[in-house]
Motif scaffolding. Structure first.
Motif, short mmCIF file in Angstrom:
data_model
loop_
_atom_site.label_atom_id
_atom_site.label_comp_id
_atom_site.label_asym_id
_atom_site.label_seq_id
_atom_site.Cartn_x
_atom_site.Cartn_y
_atom_site.Cartn_z
N GLU A 1 0.83 -1.21 0.00
CA GLU A 1 0.00 0.00 0.00
C GLU A 1 0.86 1.26 0.00
OE1 GLU A 1 -3.71 1.66 2.61
OE2 GLU A 1 -3.38 -0.49 2.48
N ARG A 2 1.89 1.25 0.85
CA ARG A 2 2.72 2.45 0.97
C ARG A 2 4.20 2.09 0.92
NH1 ARG A 2 0.36 7.24 3.16
NH2 ARG A 2 -1.88 6.95 3.36
N ASN B 1 6.31 2.44 3.94
CA ASN B 1 5.16 2.57 4.84
C ASN B 1 4.72 4.03 4.95
OD1 ASN B 1 3.20 1.29 6.29
ND2 ASN B 1 4.40 1.04 8.15
N LEU B 2 4.96 4.80 3.89
CA LEU B 2 4.75 6.24 3.92
C LEU B 2 4.05 6.76 2.67
CD1 LEU B 2 5.52 8.71 5.69
CD2 LEU B 2 7.72 8.76 4.52
N PHE B 3 4.57 6.41 1.51
CA PHE B 3 4.07 6.98 0.26
C PHE B 3 3.11 6.01 -0.43
CE2 PHE B 3 8.62 8.23 0.71
CZ PHE B 3 8.37 9.51 1.18
N PRO B 4 1.85 6.42 -0.66
CA PRO B 4 0.92 5.52 -1.35
C PRO B 4 1.44 5.16 -2.74
CG PRO B 4 -0.21 7.51 -0.55
CD PRO B 4 1.25 7.73 -0.38
N ILE B 5 1.34 3.89 -3.09
CA ILE B 5 1.78 3.47 -4.43
C ILE B 5 0.69 2.60 -5.09
CG2 ILE B 5 4.29 3.73 -4.34
CD1 ILE B 5 4.41 0.74 -3.50
N SER C 1 2.57 13.42 -0.42
CA SER C 1 3.62 13.04 -1.40
C SER C 1 3.24 13.49 -2.81
CB SER C 1 3.89 11.54 -1.36
OG SER C 1 2.80 10.80 -1.87
N ASP D 1 -2.78 12.98 -0.59
CA ASP D 1 -1.60 12.60 0.18
C ASP D 1 -0.48 13.60 -0.11
OD1 ASP D 1 -0.20 10.21 1.73
OD2 ASP D 1 1.20 11.00 0.24
#
Ligand code: FEO
Length: 398
Positions: free
Chosen positions: A22-23, A26-30, A297, A295
């Motif tokens: 998902e991220r 564990n930070l940037f949505p992909i 990012s 988000d």
């Protein structure tokens, strides 16, 4: 199923794509997924350049075995020790205990932090300018500190003129069965992801990227083999030009990014009005984003693209609306420069966000804050038309 791809004579892609994560970090949505690239060198001596993320371990090991086809693995070259590339080092050395692991002093320090058992690995320590020959291929090492961690190395193959560039020139986005950038419509399929990846992952390290670009300028590069995304074999100058702009914090376009926060829709209404007026007053494109629903990012990626940035923000607990504060924090943390800002505030009894956002933006280098700001009291009415026009005019002129 073996998923290797031939890149050129003696070089094979042996990575994998993850469409479930998902991220990233564990930070940037992909939502577009990500590929973890690894490369196999089939020569008198065999070599692997970087392993992969643990999420693609089965595919990676299957690819390794298919390429080796019964041969032994001589070298594991580690260009980057972030776990999306290094997490399978110990597993690979477990299968090939005689392999020589190649890296620099910092590589091995970090390796032993992640894998204490690395103390017992066969190691070959290299530094800037050192070479490793596998037979026909001769790899020259180039240090690339902070692109994206301090230990990062790149390697230039004098035979194929391929630059193994670690994280640099990579992108978010899984690979759809094709390996070369020219097999995609890169601008449509990857450019936004590539910019968002750059800005959020190495955006802070523009000076260090510049140092690497200077080293690259002295090489005849025919291929770019990054650890993420497709391999470049055509139009490399186009991507280098993007990196030149991104790493010097020059906007990629003259477009306007308008980011608003809105609790009940009133600041949104003002934002839509300003966007509409801007489009009438100028030929620049305007991208409007809700700071609460986007988000950060993605906003950062857009900051790297756009020249002018309009922030329209409600006052909240006598301060900046929290998601806007988070966006301002990220811009400062990533060292955004060379942008023009316009500021608007909304407040029902004490609007203060123009002043507070100005203080935050003053921490950035080479930014202009347009003198004309806009203040909304609670909601937008016909009587606000003139002040909206003045604000939009000032942005269009700047
Ligand atoms: Fe793709 Fe910095 O790791």
């Amino acid at each position: 199923m073996n998923g290797t791809k031939k890149i050129t004579e003696g070089i094979y892609w042996i990575g994998g794509s993850d469409r479930r994560l998902e991220r990233f970090e564990n930070l940037f949505p992909i939502p577009e997924g990500v590929s973890y690239n690894s490369y196999f060198i089939d020569d008198e001596k065999t070599a692997i350049f970087d392993t992969a993320d643990i999420s693609v371990s089965d595919q990676f090991m299957e690819n390794v075995m298919a390429c080796l086809d019964g041969k032994k693995l001589d070298y594991l070259v580690v260009l980057h020790m972030e776990p999306d590339h290094c997490s399978l080092i110990s597993a690979l050395v477990g299968v090939f205990p005689d392999v020589t692991v190649v890296g620099n002093a910092k590589t091995f320090t970090i390796m032993e932090q992640f894998f204490p058992e690395a103390k017992g690995f066969n190691k070959l320590e290299v530094k800037e300018g050192d070479t490793l020959s596998t037979g026909a291929h001769n790899f020259k090492f180039i240090t690339a500190p902070m692109v994206h961690w301090p230990e990062v190395l790149m390697a230039y193959d004098e035979k194929t003129k391929a630059l193994f560039s670690a994280d640099a020139f990579g992108t978010f986005g899984a690979l759809d069965g094709r390996i070369f950038a020219d097999e995609y419509d890169y601008e449509k399929d990857f450019l936004d992801s590539s910019r968002r990846y750059y800005a959020n992952i190495v955006g802070k390290y523009g000076m260090q990227v510049q140092a690497v670009l200077k080293k690259a300028a002295g090489l005849d590069i025919q291929m770019l083999l990054s650890l993420h995304g497709p391999v470049w074999r055509k139009d490399i100058a186009w991507l280098l030009e993007k990196y030149q702009k991104w790493s010097t914090y020059e906007p990629e376009t003259d477009d306007v990014l308008l980011v608003y926060g809105s609790l009940y829709g009133h600041t949104k209404s003002a934002a839509d009005a300003v966007a509409s007026m801007l489009c009438e007053k100028s030929d620049k494109k305007v991208k409007v984003c809700d700071v609460s629903g986007t988000d950060v990012s993605y906003l950062i990626g857009e900051v790297w693209r756009c020249k002018k940035i309009v922030l329209m923000c409600p006052t909240y607990n006598n301060g900046i609306y929290p998601p806007m504060e988070s966006f301002l924090h990220d811009m400062a943390a990533l060292g955004v420069q060379n942008r023009i800002f316009a500021l608007a505030q909304n407040g029902t009894w004490a609007p203060v966000t123009v002043k507070l956002m100005t203080e935050k933006l003053s921490l950035l280098k080479n930014v202009t804050i347009i003198e004309e700001s806009l203040t909304i009291k609670s909601a937008v009415h016909k009587t606000d038309t003139e002040s909206l026009e003045i604000f939009a005019d000032a942005i269009a002129r700047a």
